[in-house]
Write a protein that holds these residues in place. Structure first.
Motif, PDB file in Angstrom:
ATOM      1  N   GLY A 186      -3.199 -11.097  11.627  1.00 26.86           N
ATOM      2  CA  GLY A 186      -2.501 -11.241  13.228  1.00 26.86           C
ATOM      3  C   GLY A 186      -2.657  -9.351  13.196  1.00 26.86           C
ATOM      4  O   GLY A 186      -3.044  -8.619  14.479  1.00 26.86           O
ATOM      5  N   LEU A 187      -2.333  -8.885  12.824  1.00 30.13           N
ATOM      6  CA  LEU A 187      -1.272  -7.474  13.098  1.00 30.13           C
ATOM      7  C   LEU A 187      -1.682  -6.166  11.379  1.00 30.13           C
ATOM      8  O   LEU A 187      -0.699  -7.149  11.092  1.00 30.13           O
ATOM      9  CB  LEU A 187       0.173  -7.384  14.357  1.00 30.13           C
ATOM     10  N   ILE A 188      -1.762  -5.628  11.638  1.00 35.80           N
ATOM     11  CA  ILE A 188      -1.473  -4.779  10.218  1.00 35.80           C
ATOM     12  C   ILE A 188      -0.820  -3.833  11.101  1.00 35.80           C
ATOM     13  O   ILE A 188      -1.497  -2.511  11.941  1.00 35.80           O
ATOM     14  CB  ILE A 188      -2.855  -4.297   9.947  1.00 35.80           C
ATOM     15  N   TYR A 189       0.105  -2.987  10.179  1.00 33.37           N
ATOM     16  CA  TYR A 189       0.635  -1.309  10.344  1.00 33.37           C
ATOM     17  C   TYR A 189       1.228  -0.905   9.240  1.00 33.37           C
ATOM     18  O   TYR A 189       1.684  -0.982   8.833  1.00 33.37           O
ATOM     19  CB  TYR A 189       1.621  -1.944  11.542  1.00 33.37           C
ATOM     20  N   ALA A 190       1.328   0.838   9.247  1.00 31.76           N
ATOM     21  CA  ALA A 190       1.617   1.578   8.752  1.00 31.76           C
ATOM     22  C   ALA A 190       2.152   2.765   9.007  1.00 31.76           C
ATOM     23  O   ALA A 190       1.285   3.445  10.017  1.00 31.76           O
ATOM     24  CB  ALA A 190       0.016   1.988   7.382  1.00 31.76           C
ATOM     25  N   GLY A 191       2.852   3.441   8.676  1.00 30.59           N
ATOM     26  CA  GLY A 191       3.376   4.631   9.351  1.00 30.59           C
ATOM     27  C   GLY A 191       2.881   5.513   8.040  1.00 30.59           C
ATOM     28  O   GLY A 191       1.896   5.251   6.706  1.00 30.59           O
ATOM     29  N   ALA A 192       2.111   6.560   8.669  1.00 29.97           N
ATOM     30  CA  ALA A 192       0.441   7.955   8.242  1.00 29.97           C
ATOM     31  C   ALA A 192       1.293   8.315   6.681  1.00 29.97           C
ATOM     32  O   ALA A 192       0.003   8.103   5.736  1.00 29.97           O
ATOM     33  CB  ALA A 192       0.439   8.400   8.382  1.00 29.97           C
ATOM     34  N   GLN A 193       2.704   9.054   6.659  1.00 36.34           N
ATOM     35  CA  GLN A 193       3.537   9.968   6.167  1.00 36.34           C
ATOM     36  C   GLN A 193       2.624   8.928   4.023  1.00 36.34           C
ATOM     37  O   GLN A 193       3.401   9.321   3.467  1.00 36.34           O
ATOM     38  CB  GLN A 193       4.461   9.262   5.749  1.00 36.34           C
ATOM     39  N   LYS A 194       2.515   7.844   4.305  1.00 33.90           N
ATOM     40  CA  LYS A 194       2.393   7.776   2.690  1.00 33.90           C
ATOM     41  C   LYS A 194       1.195   7.891   2.210  1.00 33.90           C
ATOM     42  O   LYS A 194       0.311   8.793   1.278  1.00 33.90           O
ATOM     43  CB  LYS A 194       3.092   6.304   2.285  1.00 33.90           C
ATOM     44  N   ASN A 195      -0.003   7.153   2.158  1.00 38.80           N
ATOM     45  CA  ASN A 195      -1.125   6.624   2.135  1.00 38.80           C
ATOM     46  C   ASN A 195      -2.708   7.361   2.782  1.00 38.80           C
ATOM     47  O   ASN A 195      -3.293   7.162   2.706  1.00 38.80           O
ATOM     48  CB  ASN A 195      -1.687   6.061   1.543  1.00 38.80           C
ATOM     49  N   LEU A 196      -1.924   7.590   4.291  1.00 40.26           N
ATOM     50  CA  LEU A 196      -3.220   8.307   5.535  1.00 40.26           C
ATOM     51  C   LEU A 196      -3.168   9.617   5.270  1.00 40.26           C
ATOM     52  O   LEU A 196      -3.647   9.811   6.583  1.00 40.26           O
ATOM     53  CB  LEU A 196      -2.697   7.476   6.071  1.00 40.26           C
ATOM     54  N   GLY A 197      -1.668  10.009   5.509  1.00 39.69           N
ATOM     55  CA  GLY A 197      -1.512  11.820   5.978  1.00 39.69           C
ATOM     56  C   GLY A 197      -0.330  11.650   6.605  1.00 39.69           C
ATOM     57  O   GLY A 197       0.577  11.603   5.287  1.00 39.69           O
ATOM     58  N   PRO A 198      -0.179  12.592   6.995  1.00 40.95           N
ATOM     59  CA  PRO A 198       1.390  13.599   7.370  1.00 40.95           C
ATOM     60  C   PRO A 198       2.195  12.594   8.080  1.00 40.95           C
ATOM     61  O   PRO A 198       1.743  11.612   8.539  1.00 40.95           O
ATOM     62  CB  PRO A 198       1.440  14.930   8.077  1.00 40.95           C
ATOM     63  N   SER A 199       3.505  12.501   8.217  1.00 45.90           N
ATOM     64  CA  SER A 199       4.228  11.977   8.732  1.00 45.90           C
ATOM     65  C   SER A 199       3.755  12.623  10.536  1.00 45.90           C
ATOM     66  O   SER A 199       3.324  13.366  11.509  1.00 45.90           O
ATOM     67  CB  SER A 199       5.775  12.219   8.484  1.00 45.90           C
ATOM     68  N   GLY A 200       4.530  11.668  11.499  1.00 42.70           N
ATOM     69  CA  GLY A 200       4.666  11.869  12.384  1.00 42.70           C
ATOM     70  C   GLY A 200       2.776  11.296  13.443  1.00 42.70           C
ATOM     71  O   GLY A 200       3.625  10.992  14.371  1.00 42.70           O
ATOM     72  N   VAL A 201       2.311   9.965  12.448  1.00 40.36           N
ATOM     73  CA  VAL A 201       1.671   9.085  13.186  1.00 40.36           C
ATOM     74  C   VAL A 201       1.459   7.325  12.480  1.00 40.36           C
ATOM     75  O   VAL A 201       1.734   7.306  11.136  1.00 40.36           O
ATOM     76  CB  VAL A 201       0.688   9.792  13.537  1.00 40.36           C
ATOM     77  N   THR A 202       1.264   6.532  13.270  1.00 32.42           N
ATOM     78  CA  THR A 202       1.691   5.230  13.393  1.00 32.42           C
ATOM     79  C   THR A 202       0.793   4.520  13.752  1.00 32.42           C
ATOM     80  O   THR A 202       0.049   4.617  14.628  1.00 32.42           O
ATOM     81  CB  THR A 202       2.753   4.864  13.744  1.00 32.42           C
TER      82      THR A 202
END
Ligand SMILES: *Cc1c(COP(=O)(O)O)cnc(C)c1O
Length: 358
Positions: A186-202
């Protein structure tokens, strides 16, 4: 400078070509004569960036049309509050499967808003049980899981079958690391700073029917509906982080997509686990079937030797290998951007350490 390998759990290693691209266009983004950091979030160039980021993520994960992709701030930790504020405040129960420290934190926030039912195994290193509809509360509004346990080094092999109940997953530490069927969630979420990019965006991927459920008194910025309605541009988003995230997604696409990442991640993880499993010095406590591809804890049976290992590793260019303070020992995080050569070098270093100390 000697070669440095970054095994941090997050913020974590980014693909070198991405950083080079950032450097190359830092002072002049696509002939605007301005840095990305200086662009209005209402400008055409930035609209292009956020649109591309969404399109790339949709493409990489084959996100069905009835899901929204939104970009927020506040980290995965703010999602611990936002989810219940949107979906639990109106009443009912939310079921949380607790498989580690991050799930516990999610529970703690949800309990401030509504009724929480906790499911958990006795021991965080033993197999994650398989769950089906009858295991969950009759009236559950959603079931929440942490799909990869960053600190404990475990991940789900088979996701719970929740039937008609929306399944919500914190995928902060392994989104885009292996194939994923978004339609199961139904919903997936991820803070970016591990596998997606820099910190600051979710990032959140939210099914349509779960948007617009927040009560009227919910603050606008905590309501998923606000982000959907305004294309994540209700207020100023973390523009630079979204720009780097877009470049990371492009890099994933150019490197075989999620399938390519999965293959490479399995090889990397296999290489380290195989060595640890035959080592007389190092041990990984996690049951085979739930071992994470991303976060691999390991330890010797001696705290002083662990400390010596970490010191020597740091001196040899292997950084941030210290295990989380709650579990001790060591942990190697092998996110998408960790080159296979980094894992090979780490294993060679561990072999040499074992020769000298066992
Ligand atoms: C790192 C992490 C978090 C916390 O992320 P923040 O962005 O610091 O809030 C939550 N869940 C998981 C699984 C994580 O790995």
């Amino acid at each position: 400078m000697n070669k440095v390998y970054n095994f941090s759990a997050g913020p974590a290693v980014l693909p070198k070509p991405v950083l080079q691209k950032v450097q190359q266009e830092l002072l002049d983004y696509e002939d605007t004569g301005m840095s990305v950091m200086e662009l209005s979030h209402r400008s055409l160039p930035f609209q292009g960036i956020i649109d591309d980021a969404e399109a790339l993520l949709r493409d990489l994960l084959s996100i069905p049309d009835n899901y929204h992709v939104i970009f927020m701030q506040g980290g995965a930790s703010l999602q611990f509050s936002m989810i219940p504020l949107n979906l639990l405040e109106a009443g009912g129960t939310a079921d949380y499967i607790v498989t580690g420290s991050w799930s516990k934190k999610a529970v703690k926030e949800a309990e401030k808003t509504g009724n929480v039912n906790i499911l958990k195994a006795d021991d965080l290193t033993s197999p994650i049980p398989s769950y089906s509809r009858t295991d969950f509360s009759e009236n559950a509004r959603y079931v929440h899981i942490t799909s990869n346990n960053t600190i404990e080094g475990t991940r789900y092999r088979d996701y719970p079958d929740t039937g008609d109940i929306p399944l919500i997953a914190d995928m902060s530490s392994h989104i885009l690391s292996e194939r994923l069927d978004v339609s199961k969630f139904g919903l997936i979420y991820a803070g970016a700073q591990k596998n997606l990019g820099p910190s600051g965006v979710t990032v959140a991927i939210v099914r349509e029917d779960l948007v617009g459920e927040a009560p009227a008194h919910c603050p606008s910025l905590l309501d998923y509906g606000t982000y959907v309605k305004h294309g994540s541009l209700f207020n100023t988003p973390p523009t630079f982080s979204i720009y780097v995230l877009k470049l990371v997604l492009q890099w994933v696409k150019e490197n075989g997509g999620v399938e390519g990442m999965e293959e490479r991640n399995k090889e990397k993880a296999d290489h380290l686990y195989s060595y640890i499993d035959q080592s007389n010095l190092f041990d990984n406590p996690v049951c085979m079937e739930n071992r994470s591809l991303m976060n691999i804890p390991f330890t010797t049976n001696d705290d002083a030797l662990n400390a010596k290992f970490l010191k020597e590793a740091g001196n040899s260019g292997f950084h941030f290998l210290k295990g989380h303070r709650s579990v001790g020992g060591m942990r190697a995080s092998l996110y998408n951007a960790m080159e296979p050569s980094g894992v090979e070098a780490l294993v060679e270093f561990m072999k040499d350490f074992e020769r000298r100390h066992f």
